[in-house]
Design an enzyme around this catalytic site. Sequence first.
Site, PDB file in Angstrom:
ATOM      1  N   GLY A  29      -0.771  -5.194  -5.578  1.00 18.06           N
ATOM      2  CA  GLY A  29      -1.000  -5.547  -6.963  1.00 18.06           C
ATOM      3  C   GLY A  29       0.302  -5.949  -7.608  1.00 18.06           C
ATOM      4  CE1 TYR A  30       2.803 -10.287  -6.456  1.00 17.40           C
ATOM      5  CE2 TYR A  30       0.472  -9.956  -6.045  1.00 17.40           C
ATOM      6  CZ  TYR A  30       1.708 -10.385  -5.623  1.00 17.40           C
ATOM      7  OH  TYR A  30       1.863 -10.914  -4.366  1.00 17.40           O
ATOM      8  CG  LEU A  31       3.827  -3.161 -11.450  1.00 18.80           C
ATOM      9  CD1 LEU A  31       5.043  -2.308 -11.119  1.00 18.80           C
ATOM     10  CD2 LEU A  31       2.830  -2.377 -12.281  1.00 18.80           C
TER      11      LEU A  31
END
Length: 146
Positions: A29-31
Amino acid sequence: MALEIEHKYLVKNDSYKALATSFSRISQGYLCREPKRTVRIRIRDNEGYLTIKGKNSGSVREEYEYRIPYEDAERMMSMCEPPVIEKTRYIVPFAGHIWEIDEFAGDRCGLVTAEVELSSGDEEYLIPDFVGENVTGNPGYYNSNL
Protein backbone atom coordinates in the site's frame (compact mmCIF):
# COMPACT_ATOMS: atom_id res chain seq x y z
CA MET A 1 22.41 7.51 -2.80
CA ALA A 2 20.63 4.32 -3.84
CA LEU A 3 19.54 4.13 -7.47
CA GLU A 4 17.07 1.68 -8.96
CA ILE A 5 17.48 0.96 -12.66
CA GLU A 6 14.84 -1.40 -13.99
CA HIS A 7 12.98 -2.24 -17.15
CA LYS A 8 9.36 -3.38 -16.98
CA TYR A 9 7.44 -5.52 -19.48
CA LEU A 10 4.07 -7.12 -19.88
CA VAL A 11 4.09 -10.92 -19.78
CA LYS A 12 2.59 -12.83 -22.72
CA ASN A 13 2.45 -16.41 -21.37
CA ASP A 14 2.97 -18.36 -18.15
CA SER A 15 6.13 -20.27 -19.14
CA TYR A 16 7.95 -18.31 -16.39
CA LYS A 17 6.36 -20.58 -13.78
CA ALA A 18 8.46 -23.56 -14.89
CA LEU A 19 11.61 -21.42 -14.64
CA ALA A 20 10.82 -19.86 -11.24
CA THR A 21 13.09 -20.73 -8.33
CA SER A 22 10.73 -19.26 -5.72
CA PHE A 23 7.58 -17.23 -5.22
CA SER A 24 6.06 -15.09 -2.49
CA ARG A 25 2.80 -13.34 -1.65
CA ILE A 26 2.95 -9.56 -1.47
CA SER A 27 0.57 -6.91 -0.15
CA GLN A 28 1.58 -3.32 -0.69
CA GLY A 29 0.00 0.00 0.00
CA TYR A 30 1.01 3.60 -0.49
CA LEU A 31 1.21 6.31 2.17
CA CYS A 32 2.18 8.82 -0.55
CA ARG A 33 1.67 8.59 -4.33
CA GLU A 34 2.91 11.98 -5.49
CA PRO A 35 4.67 12.15 -8.88
CA LYS A 36 7.94 13.30 -7.26
CA ARG A 37 7.94 10.63 -4.55
CA THR A 38 6.19 7.51 -3.33
CA VAL A 39 6.22 5.97 0.15
CA ARG A 40 5.21 2.33 0.20
CA ILE A 41 4.53 -0.26 2.87
CA ARG A 42 5.01 -3.84 1.77
CA ILE A 43 4.35 -7.15 3.46
CA ARG A 44 6.15 -9.99 1.70
CA ASP A 45 5.18 -13.30 3.25
CA ASN A 46 5.90 -12.54 6.95
CA GLU A 47 8.30 -9.60 6.54
CA GLY A 48 7.56 -5.86 6.52
CA TYR A 49 9.28 -3.16 4.45
CA LEU A 50 9.15 0.61 4.11
CA THR A 51 10.23 1.89 0.68
CA ILE A 52 10.74 5.47 -0.47
CA LYS A 53 11.15 6.11 -4.19
CA GLY A 54 11.94 9.30 -6.06
CA LYS A 55 10.58 10.50 -9.39
CA ASN A 56 11.27 8.30 -12.40
CA SER A 57 13.65 9.55 -15.02
CA GLY A 58 13.07 6.89 -17.68
CA SER A 59 14.24 3.64 -16.10
CA VAL A 60 16.18 5.27 -13.22
CA ARG A 61 15.08 6.63 -9.84
CA GLU A 62 16.26 6.91 -6.26
CA GLU A 63 15.09 4.09 -4.00
CA TYR A 64 15.53 3.45 -0.29
CA GLU A 65 14.12 0.29 1.28
CA TYR A 66 14.17 -0.69 4.95
CA ARG A 67 12.98 -3.79 6.75
CA ILE A 68 10.50 -2.95 9.51
CA PRO A 69 8.76 -5.14 12.11
CA TYR A 70 5.90 -7.15 10.62
CA GLU A 71 3.44 -5.83 13.22
CA ASP A 72 4.34 -2.24 12.32
CA ALA A 73 3.86 -2.98 8.62
CA GLU A 74 0.41 -4.43 9.33
CA ARG A 75 -0.64 -1.34 11.29
CA MET A 76 0.80 1.05 8.69
CA MET A 77 -1.02 -0.80 5.91
CA SER A 78 -4.30 0.45 7.41
CA MET A 79 -3.04 4.02 6.93
CA CYS A 80 -2.43 3.52 3.19
CA GLU A 81 -4.47 5.07 0.42
CA PRO A 82 -6.78 2.52 -1.21
CA PRO A 83 -6.46 0.21 -2.92
CA VAL A 84 -3.87 -2.11 -1.41
CA ILE A 85 -2.20 -4.17 -4.14
CA GLU A 86 -2.15 -7.95 -3.80
CA LYS A 87 0.18 -9.99 -5.98
CA THR A 88 2.28 -13.12 -6.25
CA ARG A 89 5.92 -12.57 -7.21
CA TYR A 90 7.93 -15.25 -9.00
CA ILE A 91 11.74 -15.10 -9.12
CA VAL A 92 13.17 -16.25 -12.45
CA PRO A 93 16.94 -16.35 -13.09
CA PHE A 94 17.61 -15.95 -16.83
CA ALA A 95 20.89 -15.37 -18.70
CA GLY A 96 22.70 -13.73 -15.78
CA HIS A 97 19.81 -11.55 -14.56
CA ILE A 98 17.02 -12.02 -12.04
CA TRP A 99 13.52 -11.37 -13.40
CA GLU A 100 10.68 -10.60 -10.99
CA ILE A 101 7.30 -11.65 -12.38
CA ASP A 102 4.24 -10.18 -10.65
CA GLU A 103 0.79 -11.76 -11.02
CA PHE A 104 -1.74 -9.24 -9.73
CA ALA A 105 -4.92 -10.25 -7.88
CA GLY A 106 -8.18 -8.47 -7.10
CA ASP A 107 -9.19 -5.63 -9.42
CA ARG A 108 -6.00 -6.16 -11.43
CA CYS A 109 -6.45 -9.91 -11.83
CA GLY A 110 -5.03 -10.96 -15.19
CA LEU A 111 -2.27 -8.34 -15.24
CA VAL A 112 1.19 -9.93 -15.20
CA THR A 113 4.37 -7.86 -15.39
CA ALA A 114 8.09 -8.70 -15.52
CA GLU A 115 10.88 -6.49 -14.20
CA VAL A 116 14.62 -6.81 -14.51
CA GLU A 117 17.02 -4.66 -12.47
CA LEU A 118 20.15 -3.45 -14.22
CA SER A 119 23.49 -1.99 -13.17
CA SER A 120 23.25 0.79 -15.79
CA GLY A 121 20.60 2.21 -18.09
CA ASP A 122 22.38 0.98 -21.21
CA GLU A 123 23.20 -2.54 -19.95
CA GLU A 124 22.44 -5.20 -22.53
CA TYR A 125 20.45 -8.28 -21.54
CA LEU A 126 18.57 -11.18 -23.10
CA ILE A 127 14.79 -11.21 -22.98
CA PRO A 128 13.03 -14.48 -22.07
CA ASP A 129 10.28 -15.91 -24.30
CA PHE A 130 7.53 -15.08 -21.80
CA VAL A 131 8.28 -11.33 -21.98
CA GLY A 132 6.14 -9.12 -24.22
CA GLU A 133 5.67 -5.36 -24.63
CA ASN A 134 8.15 -3.02 -22.96
CA VAL A 135 6.23 -0.63 -20.65
CA THR A 136 9.27 0.94 -18.94
CA GLY A 137 8.49 4.56 -18.12
CA ASN A 138 4.75 4.17 -18.80
CA PRO A 139 3.08 5.65 -15.69
CA GLY A 140 0.02 3.44 -16.25
CA TYR A 141 2.12 0.46 -15.15
CA TYR A 142 3.79 1.98 -12.08
CA ASN A 143 2.63 -0.01 -9.06
CA SER A 144 1.74 3.27 -7.35
CA ASN A 145 -0.77 3.97 -10.14
CA LEU A 146 -2.29 0.50 -10.24
